[in-house]
Scaffold this motif. Structure first.
Motif, PDB file in Angstrom:
ATOM      1  N   TYR A 185       0.950  -1.316   0.094  1.00 56.66           N
ATOM      2  CA  TYR A 185       0.074  -0.200  -0.173  1.00 56.66           C
ATOM      3  C   TYR A 185       0.778   1.153   0.093  1.00 56.66           C
ATOM      4  CZ  TYR A 185      -4.346  -2.524   0.568  1.00 56.66           C
ATOM      5  OH  TYR A 185      -5.379  -3.348   0.241  1.00 56.66           O
ATOM      6  N   THR A 186       1.928   0.909   0.756  1.00 57.96           N
ATOM      7  CA  THR A 186       2.765   2.287   0.528  1.00 57.96           C
ATOM      8  C   THR A 186       3.349   2.670  -0.716  1.00 57.96           C
ATOM      9  OG1 THR A 186       3.809   2.106   2.949  1.00 57.96           O
ATOM     10  CG2 THR A 186       5.251   3.333   1.295  1.00 57.96           C
ATOM     11  N   SER A 187       3.469   1.530  -1.463  1.00 58.71           N
ATOM     12  CA  SER A 187       4.082   1.561  -2.741  1.00 58.71           C
ATOM     13  C   SER A 187       3.049   2.277  -3.877  1.00 58.71           C
ATOM     14  CB  SER A 187       4.657   0.355  -3.704  1.00 58.71           C
ATOM     15  OG  SER A 187       3.628  -0.521  -3.661  1.00 58.71           O
ATOM     16  N   ASN A 188       1.760   1.928  -3.593  1.00 58.93           N
ATOM     17  CA  ASN A 188       0.675   2.398  -4.163  1.00 58.93           C
ATOM     18  C   ASN A 188       0.466   3.883  -3.702  1.00 58.93           C
ATOM     19  OD1 ASN A 188      -0.127   0.202  -5.434  1.00 58.93           O
ATOM     20  ND2 ASN A 188      -1.338  -0.737  -3.659  1.00 58.93           N
ATOM     21  N   VAL A 189       0.534   4.390  -2.599  1.00 59.51           N
ATOM     22  CA  VAL A 189       0.384   5.794  -2.422  1.00 59.51           C
ATOM     23  C   VAL A 189       1.394   6.755  -3.178  1.00 59.51           C
ATOM     24  CG1 VAL A 189       0.835   7.333  -0.546  1.00 59.51           C
ATOM     25  CG2 VAL A 189      -0.576   5.254  -0.015  1.00 59.51           C
ATOM     26  N   ILE A 190       2.587   5.982  -3.142  1.00 58.46           N
ATOM     27  CA  ILE A 190       3.658   6.769  -3.707  1.00 58.46           C
ATOM     28  C   ILE A 190       3.610   6.800  -5.388  1.00 58.46           C
ATOM     29  CG2 ILE A 190       6.279   6.809  -4.466  1.00 58.46           C
ATOM     30  CD1 ILE A 190       6.681   5.509  -1.661  1.00 58.46           C
TER      31      ILE A 190
ATOM     32  N   MET B 288      -5.293   4.240   1.410  1.00 56.21           N
ATOM     33  CA  MET B 288      -4.116   3.552   1.553  1.00 56.21           C
ATOM     34  C   MET B 288      -3.356   4.095   2.635  1.00 56.21           C
ATOM     35  SD  MET B 288      -3.041   4.056  -2.847  1.00 56.21           S
ATOM     36  CE  MET B 288      -3.981   3.288  -4.126  1.00 56.21           C
ATOM     37  N   ILE B 289      -3.285   5.320   2.955  1.00 58.73           N
ATOM     38  CA  ILE B 289      -2.673   6.092   4.009  1.00 58.73           C
ATOM     39  C   ILE B 289      -3.284   5.345   5.274  1.00 58.73           C
ATOM     40  CG2 ILE B 289      -2.202   8.347   5.228  1.00 58.73           C
ATOM     41  CD1 ILE B 289      -2.021   9.450   2.647  1.00 58.73           C
ATOM     42  N   SER B 290      -4.289   5.385   5.387  1.00 59.02           N
ATOM     43  CA  SER B 290      -5.269   4.868   6.552  1.00 59.02           C
ATOM     44  C   SER B 290      -4.618   3.254   6.945  1.00 59.02           C
ATOM     45  CB  SER B 290      -6.671   4.963   6.578  1.00 59.02           C
ATOM     46  OG  SER B 290      -7.186   4.043   5.790  1.00 59.02           O
ATOM     47  N   THR B 291      -4.638   2.600   5.692  1.00 60.24           N
ATOM     48  CA  THR B 291      -4.368   1.222   5.824  1.00 60.24           C
ATOM     49  C   THR B 291      -2.777   1.105   6.428  1.00 60.24           C
ATOM     50  OG1 THR B 291      -5.682   0.622   4.015  1.00 60.24           O
ATOM     51  CG2 THR B 291      -3.803  -0.888   4.459  1.00 60.24           C
TER      52      THR B 291
ATOM     53  N   ILE C 297      -1.190   3.294   8.213  1.00 60.43           N
ATOM     54  CA  ILE C 297      -1.050   3.813   9.544  1.00 60.43           C
ATOM     55  C   ILE C 297      -1.586   2.686  10.432  1.00 60.43           C
ATOM     56  CG2 ILE C 297      -1.903   5.431  11.033  1.00 60.43           C
ATOM     57  CD1 ILE C 297      -1.923   7.523   9.016  1.00 60.43           C
ATOM     58  N   THR C 298      -2.635   1.978  10.192  1.00 57.83           N
ATOM     59  CA  THR C 298      -3.174   1.091  11.120  1.00 57.83           C
ATOM     60  C   THR C 298      -2.488  -0.373  11.178  1.00 57.83           C
ATOM     61  OG1 THR C 298      -5.784   1.732  10.371  1.00 57.83           O
ATOM     62  CG2 THR C 298      -5.354  -0.411  11.263  1.00 57.83           C
ATOM     63  N   ILE C 299      -1.752  -0.587  10.158  1.00 58.43           N
ATOM     64  CA  ILE C 299      -0.720  -1.671   9.957  1.00 58.43           C
ATOM     65  C   ILE C 299       0.386  -1.525  11.008  1.00 58.43           C
ATOM     66  CG2 ILE C 299       0.795  -3.074   8.774  1.00 58.43           C
ATOM     67  CD1 ILE C 299      -1.183  -3.016   6.311  1.00 58.43           C
ATOM     68  N   THR C 300       0.977  -0.273  10.935  1.00 59.55           N
ATOM     69  CA  THR C 300       1.796   0.141  11.727  1.00 59.55           C
ATOM     70  C   THR C 300       1.441   0.205  13.313  1.00 59.55           C
ATOM     71  OG1 THR C 300       2.835   1.590  10.156  1.00 59.55           O
ATOM     72  CG2 THR C 300       3.526   1.777  12.398  1.00 59.55           C
ATOM     73  N   PHE C 301       0.122   0.711  13.541  1.00 59.54           N
ATOM     74  CA  PHE C 301      -0.379   0.808  14.896  1.00 59.54           C
ATOM     75  C   PHE C 301      -0.714  -0.826  15.388  1.00 59.54           C
ATOM     76  CE2 PHE C 301      -4.003   0.624  17.642  1.00 59.54           C
ATOM     77  CZ  PHE C 301      -3.708   1.375  18.759  1.00 59.54           C
ATOM     78  N   MET C 302      -1.311  -1.486  14.742  1.00 62.28           N
ATOM     79  CA  MET C 302      -1.491  -2.957  15.074  1.00 62.28           C
ATOM     80  C   MET C 302      -0.140  -3.715  15.570  1.00 62.28           C
ATOM     81  SD  MET C 302      -4.522  -4.387  12.911  1.00 62.28           S
ATOM     82  CE  MET C 302      -3.851  -4.431  11.507  1.00 62.28           C
ATOM     83  N   ASP C 303       0.759  -3.356  14.551  1.00 62.40           N
ATOM     84  CA  ASP C 303       2.131  -4.273  14.869  1.00 62.40           C
ATOM     85  C   ASP C 303       2.780  -3.701  15.933  1.00 62.40           C
ATOM     86  OD1 ASP C 303       3.781  -6.384  13.521  1.00 62.40           O
ATOM     87  OD2 ASP C 303       5.185  -4.674  13.727  1.00 62.40           O
TER      88      ASP C 303
ATOM     89  N   ILE D 203     -12.006   4.783   6.962  1.00 63.62           N
ATOM     90  CA  ILE D 203     -12.530   3.653   7.725  1.00 63.62           C
ATOM     91  C   ILE D 203     -12.292   2.281   6.820  1.00 63.62           C
ATOM     92  CG2 ILE D 203     -14.474   2.415   8.603  1.00 63.62           C
ATOM     93  CD1 ILE D 203     -15.320   5.166   9.703  1.00 63.62           C
ATOM     94  N   SER D 204     -12.569   2.558   5.591  1.00 59.06           N
ATOM     95  CA  SER D 204     -12.441   1.443   4.692  1.00 59.06           C
ATOM     96  C   SER D 204     -11.049   0.991   4.768  1.00 59.06           C
ATOM     97  CB  SER D 204     -12.883   1.926   3.088  1.00 59.06           C
ATOM     98  OG  SER D 204     -12.795   0.979   2.405  1.00 59.06           O
ATOM     99  N   GLY D 205     -10.003   1.866   4.699  1.00 62.63           N
ATOM    100  CA  GLY D 205      -8.584   1.599   4.753  1.00 62.63           C
ATOM    101  C   GLY D 205      -8.327   0.877   6.211  1.00 62.63           C
ATOM    102  N   ILE D 206      -8.939   1.071   7.192  1.00 62.68           N
ATOM    103  CA  ILE D 206      -8.682   0.600   8.440  1.00 62.68           C
ATOM    104  C   ILE D 206      -9.085  -0.823   8.464  1.00 62.68           C
ATOM    105  CG2 ILE D 206      -9.137   0.627  10.925  1.00 62.68           C
ATOM    106  CD1 ILE D 206      -9.264   3.482  10.808  1.00 62.68           C
ATOM    107  N   GLY D 207     -10.301  -1.045   7.747  1.00 62.15           N
ATOM    108  CA  GLY D 207     -10.788  -2.458   7.595  1.00 62.15           C
ATOM    109  C   GLY D 207      -9.674  -3.253   6.688  1.00 62.15           C
TER     110      GLY D 207
END
Length: 506
Positions: free
Chosen positions: A128-133, A320-323, A325-331, A400-404
Motif C-alpha cells: 500500500y505504501t508503494s501504491n501511495v507513492i 491507502m494511507i489509513s491502511t 498507519i493502521t498496520i503500523t499501529f497494530m504491529d 475507515i475502509s482503509g482501516i478495515g
C-alpha cells in the motif's frame, strides 16, 4: 486514444494484474520454486517498464503529439499499439509473478505462525505504501514534469529492487520445488474417487494407502490414520482394492490410487472455499465504493488552498494511507498490548471479521455523506456543477475502509498461507488476488445492473441517488458478515496452533 478505448485498456490491465499472480504461483509451486519465479518475473517486469520508457523517448514508437480540439490528430497505428500492449503485458506479467509470490517466500523464512503474521503485516504495508507513492509522486511527475522521467524512475527502482533481492540469495531459506505438480495430484484424487465410486468404504486405517510400498512392514495398523469423515466420497481415492495389489506390495497407479495425504489436501481446499467466497463478497462493495468516490470527488470542491486542486482519482490515497498507519499501529502497539495483557493475539479469522464490520460501517457512512451532498446540491439548485462541499468529507469513510483493509487483507493472506496444503504455499497467497480480480468485474457488473434497473446512477450523479446504492451495498455487506460468521465458526484450524486458535475464536 479516446476515453472509451483507454478505459478498455485500463480494464484489460486490471484483469491481467489479477490473473497473472495465479500463473506465477502455479509455476512456483509446480516447477521452479519461489526464488526463481521472483527474479525471472522481476526481470520481465523491468523489460516491460523499459519498453514503456522507450515509447516516451522515441517518437516513432507513438503517434504524433495531439492537442485537444485539433483536426490533425492521428490514431495510433497497429505498430504503436503492438508496442504499447507488449510493454503492458510484460510489466503486468512480471508484476503478477512477484507481487504475491514474494509474500509466500517471505513467510517461508519463518517457522512460527505469529512471526509469519508479523511479516504479512509489513508485506501489506509495503504494497500500500508503494501504491501511495505511485498514485501521488509518480503521477504528479508524469503529468506535470515528464513522462520520460516518471518511467525512468520506475526503471531505476525495478533494477534496484531486483539487485537487492538477488543480493540476499545466500541468506534465504529455500523450499525445494515439487517433484510433480500438486494440482495434478488434486485432479488424480477426483478421478480416482469417481473410478471407485461403487467400492464400499472401510473403517480400518490399514485399508487406505499412505504412500508406503509395504503397508504393514514397518508400521502397525494402529499407527495408520483413517481419512477424515468430511466428504467421505473422496476417501475412495485412497482405498486399496484388489486391483491395486500386487505380490509383496501395493502398486500405486496414479489415476486410481492416491495417498491419504493427497485426499486430505483436496478436502482442505473444499473447506476453505466458503471463506474464500466471503472475501469475494467483501471486496465487491470496496470496488464500488472506490469507483463512486471518484465520481463524487468530481462534483465536490477539491481545492486545497487557493492554487492547488486535488485530482479526483487521488482520493483513494485516503484509503491507502489509513491502511499503512493502521498496520503500523497494530504491529507496534495493539499486538504487543494484547500479548502482554491477555497473553494472546488476534487470530487470522478474528482479524478478517473485524475488517468485515469496519467495511460495513464505511458503506453506511458513505450513504450518509452522499445524502448530505445531494441535499446541499438541491438547496443550491445547481444539478450540474460542483457542489459547495469539500472533498475532505469523503476522507472519513475512505479512511475507515482503509482501516478495515488493514485488518482483513493481511488476515486473509495469513489465514490461507497457514491453512493451505504445504505443497500449495505460493498459491495460498495468490488466491487473494483472484477474489480481488473477480470483485473488480463483479463490482462493474453490479453498477451496470443498477444503471439499467434504476435511475440512481445517471451521467450527472447530482440527478441520481448514489446514497441508495451505498445503502444497498451496506445491506449486502451486513448479510455477508453474517455469512462469514457462520463459515468462520464452523471452520477448524488444521495447523499446529489449531487448539489455541479454535479456543480463542470460540
Amino acid at each position: 486514444m479516446n476515453s472509451v478505448s483507454a478505459a478498455k485498456v485500463y480494464n484489460m490491465a486490471n484483469g491481467c494484474s489479477t490473473i497473472f499472480p495465479i500463473l506465477g504461483a502455479v509455476v512456483a509451486d509446480s516447477f521452479l520454486g519461489c526464488f526463481s519465479v521472483i527474479w525471472i518475473s522481476s526481470f520481465i517486469s523491468l523489460l516491460g517498464v523499459l519498453l514503456l520508457t522507450f515509447t516516451a523517448v522515441i517518437d516513432t514508437l507513438r503517434p504524433p503529439k495531439c492537442f485537444d480540439g485539433s483536426n490533425e490528430c492521428r490514431n495510433a497505428s497497429t505498430f504503436h499499439l503492438t508496442i504499447l500492449y507488449a510493454a503492458l503485458a510484460l510489466a503486468y506479467l512480471g508484476n503478477g509473478g512477484t507481487r504475491f509470490t514474494i509474500g509466500s517466500m517471505g513467510a517461508n523464512q519463518f517457522h512460527k505462525p505469529n512471526h509469519q503474521a508479523i511479516f504479512f503485516n509489513w508485506y501489506t504495508f509495503a504494497l500500500y505504501t508503494s501504491n501511495v507513492i505511485g498514485s501521488t509522486v509518480l503521477l504528479y511527475i508524469e503529468d506535470n514534469v515528464s513522462w520520460v522521467l516518471g518511467f525512468a524512475i520506475c526503471v531505476a527502482f525495478n533494477i534496484l529492487g531486483l539487485a537487492i533481492f538477488l543480493s540476499g540469495r545466500c541468506f534465504y531459506r529455500h523450499i525445494e520445488a515439487q517433484q510433480e505438480s500438486p494440482f495434478m495430484s488434486l485432479a488424480r484424487v477426483a478421478v480416482a474417487a469417481i473410478r471407485k465410486h461403487r467400492e464400499p468404504l472401510s473403517l480400518g486405517g490399514e485399508d487406505y494407502y499412505h504412500g508406503m510400498t509395504k503397508q504393514d512392514s514397518a508400521t502397525s495398523a494402529h499407527d495408520l490414520t483413517n481419512p477424515s469423515k468430511f466428504f467421505r466420497f473422496l476417501n475412495r481415492a485412497a482405498l486399496i482394492t484388489e486391483g491395486d495389489k500386487k505380490p509383496e506390495r501395493v502398486a500405486a497407479e496414479p489415476w486410481r490410487l492416491c495417498t491419504v495425504q493427497q485426499v486430505e489436501d483436496l478436502k482442505i481446499l473444499i473447506k476453505l472455499f466458503p471463506i474464500w467466497t466471503t472475501g469475494l463478497l467483501l471486496c465487491t462493495p470496496l470496488v464500488i465504493q472506490t469507483s463512486l468516490a471518484i465520481l463524487q470527488a468530481l462534483k465536490m470542491d477539491r481545492h486545497l488552498g487557493s492554487n492547488f486542486k486535488i485530482p479526483a482519482g487521488s482520493v483513494i490515497v485516503f484509503t491507502m494511507i489509513s491502511t499503512c498507519i493502521t498496520i503500523t499501529f497494530m504491529d507496534r502497539v495493539l499486538s504487543p498490548l494484547l500479548t502482554k495483557r491477555i497473553r494472546t493475539s488476534l487470530t487470522p479469522l478474528q482479524r478478517v471479521g473485524i475488517g468485515h464490520v469496519l467495511t460495513v460501517v464505511s458503506m453506511v457512512l458513505s450513504a450518509l455523506v452522499e445524502s448530505k451532498r445531494i441535499k446541499l446540491d438541491k438547496s443550491h439548485h445547481q444539478n450540474s456543477v460542483v457542489v459547495p462541499m469539500s472533498v475532505f468529507w469523503l476522507a472519513p469513510q475512505l479512511a475507515i475502509s482503509g482501516i478495515g483493509l488493514a485488518f482483513h487483507s493481511p488476515g486473509y493472506v495469513g489465514f490461507y498461507y497457514q491453512e493451505f496444503p504445504g505443497s500449495l504455499k505460493s498459491t495460498s497467497t495468490a488466491v487473494v488476488a483472484v477474489f480481488m480480480g473477480v470483485a473488480f468485474y463483479l463490482g462493474n457488473g453490479v453498477m451496470d445492473l443498477v444503471q439499467k434497473v434504476t435511475g440512481w446512477l445517471p451521467e450527472n450523479i447530482n440527478n441520481g441517488r448514489l446514497d441508495n446504492v451505498f445503502w444497498v451495498i451496506s445491506v449486502l455487506g451486513a448479510l455477508n458478515f453474517v455469512y462469514y460468521v457462520v463459515c468462520a465458526s464452523l471452520y477448524e484450524y488444521k495447523n499446529v496452533d489449531k487448539e489455541v486458535n479454535d479456543s480463542i475464536d470460540k
